[in-house]
Design an enzyme around this catalytic site. Structure first.
Site, PDB file in Angstrom:
ATOM      1  N   CYS A   1       0.799  -1.226   0.000  1.00 36.65           N
ATOM      2  CA  CYS A   1       0.000   0.000   0.000  1.00 36.65           C
ATOM      3  C   CYS A   1       0.836   1.282   0.000  1.00 36.65           C
ATOM      4  O   CYS A   1       0.280   2.371  -0.113  1.00 36.65           O
ATOM      5  CB  CYS A   1      -0.956  -0.010   1.185  1.00 36.65           C
TER       6      CYS A   1
ATOM      7  N   HIS B   1      -2.980   7.949   6.294  1.00 32.88           N
ATOM      8  CA  HIS B   1      -3.200   6.671   5.599  1.00 32.88           C
ATOM      9  C   HIS B   1      -4.593   6.162   5.927  1.00 32.88           C
ATOM     10  O   HIS B   1      -5.338   5.779   5.033  1.00 32.88           O
ATOM     11  CB  HIS B   1      -2.124   5.672   6.030  1.00 32.88           C
TER      12      HIS B   1
ATOM     13  N   HIS C   1      -9.797   1.966  -0.288  1.00 35.80           N
ATOM     14  CA  HIS C   1      -8.343   1.804  -0.228  1.00 35.80           C
ATOM     15  C   HIS C   1      -7.883   1.281  -1.578  1.00 35.80           C
ATOM     16  O   HIS C   1      -8.176   0.151  -1.963  1.00 35.80           O
ATOM     17  CB  HIS C   1      -7.972   0.836   0.888  1.00 35.80           C
TER      18      HIS C   1
END
Length: 404
Positions: A162, A295, A332
């Protein structure tokens, strides 16, 4: 501390569940309009069960938009990447024949998995889709992008889960500052796939409803698909061209605490070190940051550890600047997350606005920190953007306003 020469950002492009270009993404953010819904486009067991941020464009429509012949093998991740990178290059006034050393650093985790899922059985029984076999490795999409845009000075792929796109941006900035490139096209792309949805669902961190970043009742993420790219240039090159910088990449930092295969360390060590390094590179202090694009995946572990890391940087909750996670808008987006949120950070600088942290109702009890829940106009000169990956690979990017 003496800050290094700034790295100019002269172009940006984005496509996500909330918009097919930068302008439409900003409009959705401004209107607090998310793109999360029941999965409808992807052929999966979780069709109409789990929620995700899908882009409402078929692969056929993407082929047509990019003027690619339909017999050529391009995966959805690469098609999305080409759309976003083309917008960034058009904005930057890119000329492949201008003689400047140009690199392409592209990030992905899905790679060609979406095509492999669809055609695996066909590979064994017929030749109809065998030309897609080559598209499976993560690096193949970057090679296709390089050929499409005529870039050959430096081409590579980053895949660090990620934090992939954030690391692509950081590598581009470092190569420019080291004198190895004059310009870098940096970012990332990931489409939705059964592989990633099943994987996150098996980890029991996929929410059955809308994700709730930094909320005390959060129970997991929603995945999304997206692509975003920036064009980075030396300050000298940018000064010689008519395009004015959109913003500057002023700092970056990466740290890997290697705590666990998927979980972040309890005290956010990697996140803390990445943010600390980004501030040091930019020669800035924590108090100089006006907005943090966190995040904020809405998983129990991530938001807790990121919150601890933020408190370690700032010392107390009262010293924290405005912060929010925009993942409740897009989902995400995995390898694309660092790039799509870099674009959002630049938009925050351009429009002097903090984007809201959607779906928040109660703070995490052990942290008691409050994200920004409404669109807020304020002075913003510096934005910190966080991207943290599996295995503890944490990256922080620092963007600064382009002054007239």
């Amino acid at each position: 501390m003496t800050p290094p020469e700034p790295i100019a950002i002269t172009g940006m492009g984005a496509i996500s569940a909330i918009g097919e270009d930068v302008a439409s993404n900003f409009h959705s953010l401004e209107q607090s309009r998310h793109g999360i819904g029941r999965i409808t486009r992807l052929d999966t067991f979780h069709h109409d069960r789990l929620m995700a941020g899908e882009i409402d464009l078929s692969d056929k429509a993407l082929y047509e938009r990019l003027a690619i012949a339909d017999h050529e093998a391009y995966t959805r991740s690469t098609l999305l990447a080409l759309v976003a990178a083309k917008e960034a290059l058009d904005m930057a006034g890119f000329d492949r024949h201008d003689g400047y050393r140009t690199g392409l650093i592209s990030a992905t985790t899905v790679g060609g998995m979406d095509a492999t899922e669809r055609y695996y059985d066909d590979y064994l029984s017929s030749a109809e889709h065998r030309h897609f076999i080559l598209t499976h490795p993560c690096g193949y999409g970057a090679e296709q992008m390089a050929r499409y845009f005529g870039v050959n000075d430096f081409v590579t792929t980053i895949s660090t889960a990620c934090s992939s796109a954030a690391n692509a941006i950081m590598l581009g900035g470092r190569m420019i500052r080291a004198g190895l490139l004059d310009r870098a096209i940096v970012g990332g792309a990931d489409c939705l796939s059964k592989f990633t949805i099943n994987g996150f669902n098996s980890l029991m961190i996929y929410s059955a409803t809308h994700c709730r970043p930094f909320d005390g009742s959060r129970d997991g993420l929603n995945l999304g698909e997206a692509a975003a790219y920036l064009v980075l240039e030396t300050a000298g090159l940018a000064a010689r061209r008519p395009q004015k910088p959109l913003a500057y990449l002023s700092g970056y930092g990466n740290a890997n605490d290697a705590f666990h295969q998927t979980a972040s360390s309890d005290n956010g060590e990697g996140a803390y070190l990445a943010m600390k390094s980004a501030l040091q590179v930019a020669a800035l202090h924590p108090a100089d940051i006006d907005y943090i694009n966190a995040h904020g995946t809405a998983t129990p572990n991530n938001d807790l550890t990121e919150g601890h890391a933020l408190l370690r940087i700032y010392g107390s909750k009262d010293a924290l600047p405005a912060f929010s996670s925009t993942k409740a808008f897009t989902g995400h987006t995995l390898a694309a997350a660092g790039a799509i949120e870099a674009v959002f950070s630049i938009l925050a600088l351009q429009h002097q606005v903090v984007f809201p942290n959607l779906n928040f109702s109660q703070p995490i009890a052990s942290l008691d920190i409050l994200p920004q829940t409404q669109l807020k106009h304020q002075q913003i000169d510096h934005v910190l953007s966080n991207s943290f990956g599996f295995g503890g690979n944490c990256t922080a990017l620092l963007f600064s306003k382009a002054h007239d």
